[in-house]
Design an enzyme around this catalytic site. Structure first.
Site, PDB file in Angstrom:
ATOM      1  N   HIS A  41       0.888  -1.160   0.000  1.00  0.00           N
ATOM      2  CA  HIS A  41       0.000   0.000   0.000  1.00  0.00           C
ATOM      3  C   HIS A  41       0.927   1.211   0.000  1.00  0.00           C
ATOM      4  O   HIS A  41       1.687   1.412   0.951  1.00  0.00           O
ATOM      5  CB  HIS A  41      -0.876  -0.029   1.259  1.00  0.00           C
ATOM      6  N   ARG A 229      -2.426 -15.384   1.549  1.00  0.00           N
ATOM      7  CA  ARG A 229      -1.229 -15.054   2.339  1.00  0.00           C
ATOM      8  C   ARG A 229      -1.438 -15.581   3.742  1.00  0.00           C
ATOM      9  O   ARG A 229      -2.300 -15.099   4.479  1.00  0.00           O
ATOM     10  CB  ARG A 229      -0.961 -13.546   2.327  1.00  0.00           C
ATOM     11  N   HIS A 267       1.719  -7.465  13.104  1.00  0.00           N
ATOM     12  CA  HIS A 267       2.235  -6.090  13.263  1.00  0.00           C
ATOM     13  C   HIS A 267       2.558  -5.771  14.721  1.00  0.00           C
ATOM     14  O   HIS A 267       3.430  -4.972  14.995  1.00  0.00           O
ATOM     15  CB  HIS A 267       1.240  -5.074  12.712  1.00  0.00           C
ATOM     16  N   GLU A 268       1.835  -6.414  15.644  1.00  0.00           N
ATOM     17  CA  GLU A 268       2.105  -6.101  17.057  1.00  0.00           C
ATOM     18  C   GLU A 268       3.286  -6.895  17.611  1.00  0.00           C
ATOM     19  O   GLU A 268       3.681  -6.684  18.758  1.00  0.00           O
ATOM     20  CB  GLU A 268       0.843  -6.360  17.886  1.00  0.00           C
ATOM     21  N   CYS A 349      17.370  -2.609  -2.868  1.00  0.00           N
ATOM     22  CA  CYS A 349      16.676  -2.124  -1.664  1.00  0.00           C
ATOM     23  C   CYS A 349      17.557  -2.439  -0.457  1.00  0.00           C
ATOM     24  O   CYS A 349      17.956  -3.587  -0.256  1.00  0.00           O
ATOM     25  CB  CYS A 349      15.325  -2.820  -1.521  1.00  0.00           C
ATOM     26  N   GLN A 354      13.079   4.011   5.194  1.00  0.00           N
ATOM     27  CA  GLN A 354      12.978   5.453   5.440  1.00  0.00           C
ATOM     28  C   GLN A 354      11.996   6.180   4.531  1.00  0.00           C
ATOM     29  O   GLN A 354      11.372   7.146   4.946  1.00  0.00           O
ATOM     30  CB  GLN A 354      14.357   6.099   5.340  1.00  0.00           C
ATOM     31  N   CYS A 368      11.115   5.801  -2.330  1.00  0.00           N
ATOM     32  CA  CYS A 368      12.266   4.962  -2.018  1.00  0.00           C
ATOM     33  C   CYS A 368      13.500   5.827  -1.832  1.00  0.00           C
ATOM     34  O   CYS A 368      13.767   6.712  -2.646  1.00  0.00           O
ATOM     35  CB  CYS A 368      12.494   3.963  -3.153  1.00  0.00           C
ATOM     36  N   LYS A 577      18.321  16.480  25.313  1.00  0.00           N
ATOM     37  CA  LYS A 577      16.859  16.567  25.492  1.00  0.00           C
ATOM     38  C   LYS A 577      16.416  15.654  26.634  1.00  0.00           C
ATOM     39  O   LYS A 577      16.957  14.556  26.797  1.00  0.00           O
ATOM     40  CB  LYS A 577      16.146  16.114  24.210  1.00  0.00           C
ATOM     41  N   GLU A 668      20.699  16.693  10.196  1.00  0.00           N
ATOM     42  CA  GLU A 668      20.985  15.285  10.510  1.00  0.00           C
ATOM     43  C   GLU A 668      21.316  14.650   9.170  1.00  0.00           C
ATOM     44  O   GLU A 668      20.733  15.024   8.152  1.00  0.00           O
ATOM     45  CB  GLU A 668      19.752  14.641  11.152  1.00  0.00           C
ATOM     46  N   ASP A 670      21.073  12.799   6.070  1.00  0.00           N
ATOM     47  CA  ASP A 670      19.792  12.433   5.491  1.00  0.00           C
ATOM     48  C   ASP A 670      19.990  12.020   4.031  1.00  0.00           C
ATOM     49  O   ASP A 670      19.865  12.833   3.124  1.00  0.00           O
ATOM     50  CB  ASP A 670      18.831  13.626   5.619  1.00  0.00           C
TER      51      ASP A 670
HETATM   52  C1  LIG Z   1       5.237   0.595   2.078  1.00  0.00           C
HETATM   53  C2  LIG Z   1       4.802  -0.824   2.326  1.00  0.00           C
HETATM   54  C3  LIG Z   1       3.448  -1.134   2.274  1.00  0.00           C
HETATM   55  C4  LIG Z   1       3.033  -2.464   2.467  1.00  0.00           C
HETATM   56  N1  LIG Z   1       1.697  -2.764   2.326  1.00  0.00           N
HETATM   57  C5  LIG Z   1       1.306  -4.067   2.391  1.00  0.00           C
HETATM   58  C6  LIG Z   1      -0.043  -4.416   2.119  1.00  0.00           C
HETATM   59  O1  LIG Z   1      -0.904  -3.576   1.800  1.00  0.00           O
HETATM   60  N2  LIG Z   1      -0.368  -5.748   2.198  1.00  0.00           N
HETATM   61  C7  LIG Z   1       0.559  -6.703   2.519  1.00  0.00           C
HETATM   62  O2  LIG Z   1       0.218  -7.889   2.566  1.00  0.00           O
HETATM   63  N3  LIG Z   1       1.838  -6.388   2.782  1.00  0.00           N
HETATM   64  C8  LIG Z   1       2.233  -5.106   2.707  1.00  0.00           C
HETATM   65  N4  LIG Z   1       3.558  -4.788   2.927  1.00  0.00           N
HETATM   66  C9  LIG Z   1       4.521  -5.873   3.252  1.00  0.00           C
HETATM   67  C10 LIG Z   1       5.179  -6.422   1.992  1.00  0.00           C
HETATM   68  O3  LIG Z   1       4.260  -7.104   1.189  1.00  0.00           O
HETATM   69  C11 LIG Z   1       6.327  -7.387   2.343  1.00  0.00           C
HETATM   70  O4  LIG Z   1       5.817  -8.447   3.091  1.00  0.00           O
HETATM   71  C12 LIG Z   1       7.445  -6.750   3.141  1.00  0.00           C
HETATM   72  O5  LIG Z   1       7.785  -5.489   2.603  1.00  0.00           O
HETATM   73  C13 LIG Z   1       8.678  -7.649   3.169  1.00  0.00           C
HETATM   74  O6  LIG Z   1       9.114  -7.956   1.890  1.00  0.00           O
HETATM   75  P1  LIG Z   1      10.343  -7.208   1.168  1.00  0.00           P
HETATM   76  O7  LIG Z   1      11.545  -7.391   2.056  1.00  0.00           O
HETATM   77  O8  LIG Z   1      10.475  -7.916  -0.144  1.00  0.00           O
HETATM   78  O9  LIG Z   1       9.969  -5.775   1.030  1.00  0.00           O
HETATM   79  C14 LIG Z   1       3.983  -3.475   2.746  1.00  0.00           C
HETATM   80  C15 LIG Z   1       5.332  -3.135   2.817  1.00  0.00           C
HETATM   81  C16 LIG Z   1       5.741  -1.831   2.606  1.00  0.00           C
HETATM   82  C17 LIG Z   1       7.211  -1.522   2.657  1.00  0.00           C
HETATM   83  S1  SF4 Z   2      13.178   3.305   1.130  1.00  0.00           S
HETATM   84 FE1  SF4 Z   2      12.167   1.326   1.293  1.00  0.00          FE
HETATM   85  S2  SF4 Z   2      12.314   0.461  -0.745  1.00  0.00           S
HETATM   86 FE2  SF4 Z   2      13.797   2.109  -0.670  1.00  0.00          FE
HETATM   87  S3  SF4 Z   2      15.732   1.201  -0.071  1.00  0.00           S
HETATM   88 FE3  SF4 Z   2      14.739   1.875   1.815  1.00  0.00          FE
HETATM   89  S4  SF4 Z   2      13.559   0.074   2.447  1.00  0.00           S
HETATM   90 FE4  SF4 Z   2      14.095  -0.274   0.335  1.00  0.00          FE
END
Ligand SMILES: Cc1cc2nc3c(=O)[nH]c(=O)nc-3n(C[C@H](O)[C@H](O)[C@H](O)COP(=O)(O)O)c2cc1C
Ligand code: SF4
Length: 685
Positions: A41, A229, A267-268, A349, A354, A368, A577, A668, A670
């Site tokens: 997303h 999934r 996520h948690e 990647c 960030q 990216c 701080k 910083e 960046d």
């Molecule tokens: C910006 C962002 C948005 C993501 N949105 C979703 C999503 O909508 N649905 C989902 O199943 N996973 C989502 N993920 C997780 C990715 O599908 C993936 O599992 C995760 O980035 C690890 O894989 P990678 O190392 O190849 O990026 C998202 C990841 C990122 C970075």
């Molecule tokens: S910003 Fe996201 S996609 Fe780009 S290098 Fe960093 S982790 Fe990878």
């Protein structure tokens, strides 16, 4: 030998990445290769002209050779949206917009599936629903427990969403059943306390998942891809046992799924699963465990970021397909480059999060760090110039490299100068921090891009205004970076004081007790550098031990007690701080970095006044209390100052000049801003 002419043929190169680039037969259709672009997303879903922009974004990845793309998650109804706004596909009138995406992807020769994601109790709004009325620890909204009618209605919404996706021209759907979202909440006992047919026994708890797949298959027919999934490693207390994972996968296959994708960690969960310190392909073993238990092809995921790693994962039988998500933000052309044996040109990647995940968590559009064009395809175009000019870029750090290569690709004559003997600037420090080794890939990428774009590179070359004037440059871009700031503390010139650059480059060796002045990103980097113990374990073993991941799956959810390991030295991390130490760190990675240093016994102290440094150590006052930290070494990470000595002489000489990167703003370090700015300045030159 050519038999008809008798001439000798050139030796044929072995086909690159034979497993990765092999087609995948799904019965009713065949995918061109084993590469799935994982769901992301990006925020484009909610943007003005978002669908036009998504069409361009996905089409570029389809042209780049991806076998199958999965969109970011779309909710099947209002309750399942991430926020009260957010992406949803439930109505016929929405189909037309989705056609923009499917038509663009198909015209580019690609395939695309829509992800259906209901957030359940993770929705950040008061309409959220879940199997039981149990608030998620990462959400302030308590969900309403779904009634039986509500459950049936929700399954119907998934089915309708899939049917609309089919109508819109998608090749399939991915049903999101992992990462702790609604389907996962039904599966785990800790989030499902129901006592009707949707809760209680495992069979009841997986009923929602299985019914959703079964009902979807019934309506979309046999020739439509359904990916499920599946959470194979929950990483939360009370998560699924391995036997339950297998049972679920078999039930999902029987219900009609075409492919099963891997989900890692809710996520948690307080365990990093995608950040840069996660070793490459660290979770491929999880998918491998499931091989043989089902017949449908399995997809593995997380931190697979080069064709070599992807090939190895497939060749060693971990999965039938690899999902890469962020690698396609970094480089749309990943697959084509791999197939053409140009893997060294891939923009890798580096898992920094960030510009992608951190942006999403801050309500901004994803992009990216290493590829600022990601999600800006329609707006940031790099056009050939009609007026070739002679340009000098001074400083070969991230900003300078991005600027020089982009300008050269546009057709300008570019010379890139640096006083150092290698390119990279501050990235040369970053890549030496344990867990940030992937930053070296960015240097490899730019090094190669400097060659292919035709930039003239002059290393070991300190320049002045005279030299630039004599060179006849039409424009000078100053990317001269920063120098570390020296805070005004009595005794700062002492032998026991080192800058972070001295420490990382090995010019000074830290003692057994160290104080770090400054707890920004660099302070934390130095903390990691100084507390990392070297031993014989593989990266993966060390990672699993440190974070409590249990590959034997003896505990539910794949958790085991983490090992607290003695750090090689005692470290104090200090900041002026009075707020929580490290609260300025990025949202998605800050908690990981704080946890890691705490595990290693680093003492973090906020609200510090630095009094003086002498033989006894570092004298500080905290909340009015004077203390002496008896340290052998004080490492200064107290910010930086822009280096722009060349600016005034160049302006005086009448040469047009632009400042970029740290030379422009040095609050910083960046790299995200630096690469973005370097690219945009070059796009406009
Ligand atoms: C910006 C962002 C948005 C993501 N949105 C979703 C999503 O909508 N649905 C989902 O199943 N996973 C989502 N993920 C997780 C990715 O599908 C993936 O599992 C995760 O980035 C690890 O894989 P990678 O190392 O190849 O990026 C998202 C990841 C990122 C970075
Ligand atoms: S910003 Fe996201 S996609 Fe780009 S290098 Fe960093 S982790 Fe990878």
């Amino acid at each position: 030998m050519n038999e008809s002419t008798g001439t000798k043929l050139p030796p044929t190169q072995p086909a690159p990445y034979p497993h990765l680039l092999a087609p995948l037969d799904l019965g009713f259709t065949t995918l061109g290769n084993r590469v799935l672009m994982g769901s992301m997303h990006t925020g484009l879903e909610e943007e003005k002209n978002g669908f036009e922009r998504m069409a361009a974004f996905y089409a570029e990845r389809a042209r780049g050779g991806v076998g199958l793309i999965v969109t970011g998650g779309f909710s099947p109804n209002l309750a399942g949206r991430v926020y009260h706004f957010g992406s949803q596909l439930s109505f016929s009138w929405q189909v037309r917009k989705h056609r923009l995406i499917t038509e663009a992807v198909h015209a580019a020769g690609g395939r695309i599936a829509l992800q259906i994601l209901h957030t359940g109790r993770y929705a950040y709004h008061p309409l959220n629903v879940a199997p039981s009325k149990l608030r998620a620890p990462i959400n302030r909204f308590t969900p309403r427990a779904l009634s039986e009618w509500g459950i049936r209605k929700t399954i119907g919404d998934y089915v309708r969403c899939a049917q609309l996706a089919q109508k819109a021209g998608y090749d399939g759907v991915e049903i999101m059943g992992s990462e702790g979202y609604l389907i996962n909440q039904f599966i785990a006992r800790q989030t499902n306390r129901r006592d009707d047919q949707w809760g209680g026994s495992f069979e009841n708890r997986i009923r929602f998942a299985v019914e959703t797949v079964r009902a979807t298959r019934e309506k979309v027919g046999p020739n439509f891809i359904i990916i499920f999934r599946l959470s194979m490693l929950d990483l939360v207390e009370g998560g699924s046992s391995w036997e339950e994972v297998v049972q679920l996968a078999q039930a999902i296959e029987a219900a009609g799924a075409t492919l099963i994708n891997t989900g890692i960690g809710w996520h948690e969960a307080r365990i990093p699963t995608i950040a840069t310190m996660v070793p490459r392909a660290a979770f491929a073993w999880v998918t491998k465990r499931l091989k043989g238990a089902v017949n449908v092809p399995l997809i593995t995921t997380n931190r697979i970021n080069t064709p070599e790693v992807a090939e190895e994962v497939l060749a060693s039988g971990c999965a039938d397909m690899v999902s890469m998500a962020r690698p396609f933000l970094a480089d749309a052309d990943f697959v084509n480059k791999a197939a053409a044996n140009r893997g060294d040109e891939i923009n890798t990647c580096i898992a920094c999060n960030q510009a992608c995940l951190d942006h999403i968590f801050n309500g901004k559009l994803s992009s990216c760090l290493v590829n600022p064009r990601a999600c800006h395809e329609t707006e940031l175009s790099i056009e050939k110039t009609a007026a070739r000019r002679k340009i000098a870029v001074v400083g070969a750090g991230p900003a300078g490299m991005a600027c020089a290569t982009t300008a050269a690709e546009r057709g300008h004559a570019v010379t890139l100068f640096d006083a150092a003997e290698q390119i990279g600037g501050q990235f040369n420090l970053a890549r030496r921090i344990p867990g940030k080794e992937d930053f070296a890939e960015t240097l490899r990428y730019f090094g190669r891009r400097i060659e292919t774009s035709g930039v003239t590179l002059q290393l070991n070359q300190r320049v002045d205004a005279e030299l630039l004037k004599a060179g006849g440059f039409d424009h000078v871009v100053l990317a001269t970076g920063i120098t570390p700031r020296q805070p005004p503390i009595a005794g700062i010139d002492s032998e026991k004081v080192a800058s972070y650059v001295d420490i990382v480059e090995g010019r000074k060796v830290a003692g057994k007790r160290v104080a770090i002045i400054g707890a920004g990103g660099i302070g934390f980097d130095i903390g990691e550098f100084l507390t990392h113990a070297h031993d014989d374990r593989s990266e993966a073993e060390r990672f699993n031990d440190e974070w409590g991941i249990d590959p034997s799956y003896a505990h539910r959810g794949g958790l085991k007690p983490p090992l607290d390991e003695p750090a090689p030295r005692q470290v104090f991390l200090l900041q002026r701080k009075s707020s929580k130490v490290g609260d300025g760190l990025a949202k998605t990675t800050g908690w990981i970095r704080r946890t890691l240093l705490k595990k290693r016994g680093v003492q973090m102290i906020g609200g510090v006044n630095y009094e003086r440094i002498d033989d006894a150590g570092l004298h500080i006052t905290v909340d009015g209390q004077a203390t002496t930290l008896a340290v052998d070494t004080v490492v200064v990470c107290a910010g930086q100052e822009s280096r722009r000595e060349l600016l005034a002489p160049l302006q005086a000489a009448g040469i047009p000049v632009t400042l970029i990167g740290g030379a422009d703003v040095a609050t910083e370090l960046d790299a995200k801003r630096a690469i973005d700015q370097g690219t945009r300045v070059a796009a406009a030159l």
